[in-house]
Design a protein around this motif. Structure first.
Motif, PDB file in Angstrom:
ATOM      1  N   ASP A  81       0.810  -1.210   0.000  1.00 15.68           N
ATOM      2  CA  ASP A  81       0.000   0.000   0.000  1.00 15.68           C
ATOM      3  C   ASP A  81       0.852   1.272   0.000  1.00 15.68           C
ATOM      4  OD1 ASP A  81      -2.371   1.377  -0.097  1.00 15.68           O
ATOM      5  OD2 ASP A  81      -2.625   1.438   2.077  1.00 15.68           O
ATOM      6  N   GLY A  82       1.824   1.333  -0.910  1.00 16.79           N
ATOM      7  CA  GLY A  82       2.637   2.526  -1.051  1.00 16.79           C
ATOM      8  C   GLY A  82       3.884   2.565  -0.196  1.00 16.79           C
ATOM      9  N   PHE A  83       3.991   1.665   0.778  1.00 22.05           N
ATOM     10  CA  PHE A  83       5.164   1.641   1.645  1.00 22.05           C
ATOM     11  C   PHE A  83       6.032   0.439   1.315  1.00 22.05           C
ATOM     12  CE2 PHE A  83       7.409   0.101   5.391  1.00 22.05           C
ATOM     13  CZ  PHE A  83       8.110   1.239   5.772  1.00 22.05           C
ATOM     14  N   SER A  84       7.345   0.646   1.273  1.00 25.71           N
ATOM     15  CA  SER A  84       8.277  -0.456   1.041  1.00 25.71           C
ATOM     16  C   SER A  84       9.516  -0.250   1.890  1.00 25.71           C
ATOM     17  CB  SER A  84       8.651  -0.557  -0.441  1.00 25.71           C
ATOM     18  OG  SER A  84       9.295   0.619  -0.887  1.00 25.71           O
ATOM     19  N   GLY A  85      10.117  -1.349   2.286  1.00 26.61           N
ATOM     20  CA  GLY A  85      11.326  -1.277   3.099  1.00 26.61           C
ATOM     21  C   GLY A  85      12.163  -2.515   2.885  1.00 26.61           C
ATOM     22  N   GLY A  86      13.439  -2.385   3.137  1.00 27.91           N
ATOM     23  CA  GLY A  86      14.306  -3.538   2.932  1.00 27.91           C
ATOM     24  C   GLY A  86      15.729  -3.266   3.346  1.00 27.91           C
ATOM     25  N   GLY A  87      16.592  -4.230   3.030  1.00 29.58           N
ATOM     26  CA  GLY A  87      17.993  -4.120   3.393  1.00 29.58           C
ATOM     27  C   GLY A  87      18.864  -4.881   2.428  1.00 29.58           C
ATOM     28  N   GLN A  88      20.162  -4.618   2.519  1.00 24.90           N
ATOM     29  CA  GLN A  88      21.144  -5.234   1.636  1.00 24.90           C
ATOM     30  C   GLN A  88      22.423  -5.453   2.420  1.00 24.90           C
ATOM     31  OE1 GLN A  88      23.719  -2.809   0.674  1.00 24.90           O
ATOM     32  NE2 GLN A  88      25.039  -4.308  -0.329  1.00 24.90           N
ATOM     33  N   TYR A 126       8.006   5.651   1.015  1.00 23.97           N
ATOM     34  CA  TYR A 126       6.546   5.788   0.957  1.00 23.97           C
ATOM     35  C   TYR A 126       6.219   6.643  -0.257  1.00 23.97           C
ATOM     36  CZ  TYR A 126       1.706   6.696   2.126  1.00 23.97           C
ATOM     37  OH  TYR A 126       0.335   6.767   2.082  1.00 23.97           O
ATOM     38  N   SER A 127       5.406   6.123  -1.160  1.00 18.38           N
ATOM     39  CA  SER A 127       5.114   6.833  -2.400  1.00 18.38           C
ATOM     40  C   SER A 127       3.630   6.794  -2.712  1.00 18.38           C
ATOM     41  CB  SER A 127       5.909   6.231  -3.566  1.00 18.38           C
ATOM     42  OG  SER A 127       5.548   4.878  -3.774  1.00 18.38           O
ATOM     43  N   GLN A 128       3.172   7.885  -3.279  1.00 15.46           N
ATOM     44  CA  GLN A 128       1.820   8.023  -3.805  1.00 15.46           C
ATOM     45  C   GLN A 128       1.935   8.636  -5.189  1.00 15.46           C
ATOM     46  OE1 GLN A 128      -1.055   6.916  -2.360  1.00 15.46           O
ATOM     47  NE2 GLN A 128       0.230   6.025  -0.748  1.00 15.46           N
ATOM     48  N   ALA A 129       0.805   8.887  -5.839  1.00 18.86           N
ATOM     49  CA  ALA A 129       0.849   9.429  -7.196  1.00 18.86           C
ATOM     50  C   ALA A 129       1.492  10.808  -7.240  1.00 18.86           C
ATOM     51  CB  ALA A 129      -0.562   9.488  -7.779  1.00 18.86           C
ATOM     52  N   GLU A 130       1.341  11.593  -6.169  1.00 19.79           N
ATOM     53  CA  GLU A 130       1.834  12.967  -6.179  1.00 19.79           C
ATOM     54  C   GLU A 130       3.240  13.119  -5.629  1.00 19.79           C
ATOM     55  OE1 GLU A 130      -0.910  12.056  -4.518  1.00 19.79           O
ATOM     56  OE2 GLU A 130      -2.505  12.642  -5.936  1.00 19.79           O
ATOM     57  N   TYR A 131       3.707  12.182  -4.809  1.00 12.43           N
ATOM     58  CA  TYR A 131       4.996  12.383  -4.152  1.00 12.43           C
ATOM     59  C   TYR A 131       5.623  11.047  -3.766  1.00 12.43           C
ATOM     60  CZ  TYR A 131       2.337  11.489   0.111  1.00 12.43           C
ATOM     61  OH  TYR A 131       1.552  10.925   1.055  1.00 12.43           O
ATOM     62  N   ALA A 132       6.914  11.113  -3.413  1.00 19.19           N
ATOM     63  CA  ALA A 132       7.644   9.940  -2.922  1.00 19.19           C
ATOM     64  C   ALA A 132       8.666  10.406  -1.901  1.00 19.19           C
ATOM     65  CB  ALA A 132       8.335   9.207  -4.063  1.00 19.19           C
ATOM     66  N   LEU A 133       8.729   9.727  -0.767  1.00 20.54           N
ATOM     67  CA  LEU A 133       9.667  10.037   0.302  1.00 20.54           C
ATOM     68  C   LEU A 133      10.517   8.802   0.566  1.00 20.54           C
ATOM     69  CD1 LEU A 133      10.701  11.912   2.567  1.00 20.54           C
ATOM     70  CD2 LEU A 133       8.888  10.976   4.025  1.00 20.54           C
ATOM     71  N   THR A 134      11.848   8.976   0.502  1.00 17.53           N
ATOM     72  CA  THR A 134      12.768   7.858   0.661  1.00 17.53           C
ATOM     73  C   THR A 134      13.769   8.161   1.762  1.00 17.53           C
ATOM     74  OG1 THR A 134      12.615   7.366  -1.703  1.00 17.53           O
ATOM     75  CG2 THR A 134      14.426   6.354  -0.507  1.00 17.53           C
ATOM     76  N   LEU A 135      14.044   7.148   2.583  1.00 11.45           N
ATOM     77  CA  LEU A 135      15.059   7.245   3.625  1.00 11.45           C
ATOM     78  C   LEU A 135      15.926   5.998   3.537  1.00 11.45           C
ATOM     79  CD1 LEU A 135      16.046   8.909   6.087  1.00 11.45           C
ATOM     80  CD2 LEU A 135      14.619   7.421   7.517  1.00 11.45           C
TER      81      LEU A 135
END
Length: 214
Positions: A72-79, A97-106
Motif C-alpha cells: 500500500d505505497g510503503f516499502s522497506g528492505g535491506g542489503q 513511501y510513495s503516492q501518485a503525487e509524491y515519494a519520500l525515501t530514507l
C-alpha cells in the motif's frame, strides 16, 4: 560462449538460467575456467522481492543478499555483502513511501555511515503525459557530521525531450538534457556541471552519451 581474455588465452564460460523451478523464482549459474563460479537466486512476488548472489573465486568468495517488501505505497528492505577475505563489506537499509503525487525515501549508505533522505513531488500540469518533478535531498555523514543539501528538478519539454538539473550546498550545479530518437531507438544525453563559486558560465565538465534500445 568463447570469449578472448588476451592474445595468449581465451576464456570459456557458460551461463544457464532456470525460470520455471517455482513461480517467481529465477536461478542463474555462471561458470568459467578461470576458475570462477557465480550463482544468483532471485525471487519476486507482488509484495516481496529477494535475491542472493554468490561468487566463488580462486582467492576469495563473496555473497550478497537483498530483501524488499512493500504494501500500500510503503516499502522497506535491506542489503548486505560478505567476503571471505574482508568479512562484512557493506550493509544498508532503506524505506520508501510513495503516492501518485509524491515519494519520500530514507536510506543508508556505506555500512550505514551515511543517512540519505529524498523527497520528490509531481507538479500538477495540464500537458497530458508530460511531467514536471521537483525534489530535495539531504545526505548526512553520521561519523563526521557533515551534511549536504541538494535540490533538483526534472521537466519534460516535449514527448521526446527532458531536462534534469540540480544544485547542492557544496557549490556544484549540474544539468542533463535527454532527447529520444525513435528510428532507430536512440537516446542522446548532454550533460554538464559547474562550480558555482567560480562564477563562470563555462562548464567544469561536459559530456555526451548515446544509449541504444528500450
Amino acid at each position: 560462449p568463447l570469449r578472448p581474455g588476451n592474445k595468449d588465452k581465451a576464456t570459456l564460460s557458460t551461463e544457464p538460467k532456470a525460470t520455471k523451478l517455482y513461480d517467481g523464482l529465477t536461478v542463474t549459474v555462471k561458470g568459467a575456467d578461470v576458475p570462477n563460479l557465480k550463482v544468483g537466486v532471485e525471487y519476486k512476488r507482488e509484495a516481496v522481492s529477494a535475491s542472493v548472489n554468490t561468487e566463488v573465486g580462486k582467492d576469495a568468495s563473496s555473497a550478497e543478499g537483498t530483501l524488499v517488501a512493500g504494501f500500500d505505497g510503503f516499502s522497506g528492505g535491506g542489503q548486505g555483502k560478505y567476503c571471505t577475505s574482508h568479512g562484512v563489506v557493506d550493509y544498508n537499509f532503506g524505506a520508501e513511501y510513495s503516492q501518485a503525487e509524491y515519494a519520500l525515501t530514507l536510506k543508508t549508505e556505506a555500512k550505514a555511515e551515511k543517512l540519505v533522505a529524498t523527497y520528490w513531488h509531481n507538479v500538477p500540469t495540464s500537458r497530458n503525459k508530460l511531467k514536471t518533478q521537483v525534489g530535495g535531498q539531504v545526505a548526512w555523514n553520521l561519523e563526521s557530521g557533515n551534511k549536504t543539501f541538494t535540490v533538483g528538478a526534472e521537466h519534460d519539454i516535449d514527448e521526446v525531450t527532458a531536462l534534469k538539473d540540480k544544485v547542492d550546498t557544496e557549490g556544484v550545479a549540474a544539468a542533463v538534457l535527454e532527447h529520444r530518437l525513435s528510428k532507430p531507438f536512440v537516446k542522446l544525453h548532454l550533460s554538464a556541471n559547474w562550480k558555482v563559486q567560480e562564477k563562470s558560465t563555462t562548464p567544469k565538465q561536459f559530456g555526451v552519451a548515446l544509449t541504444f534500445g528500450d
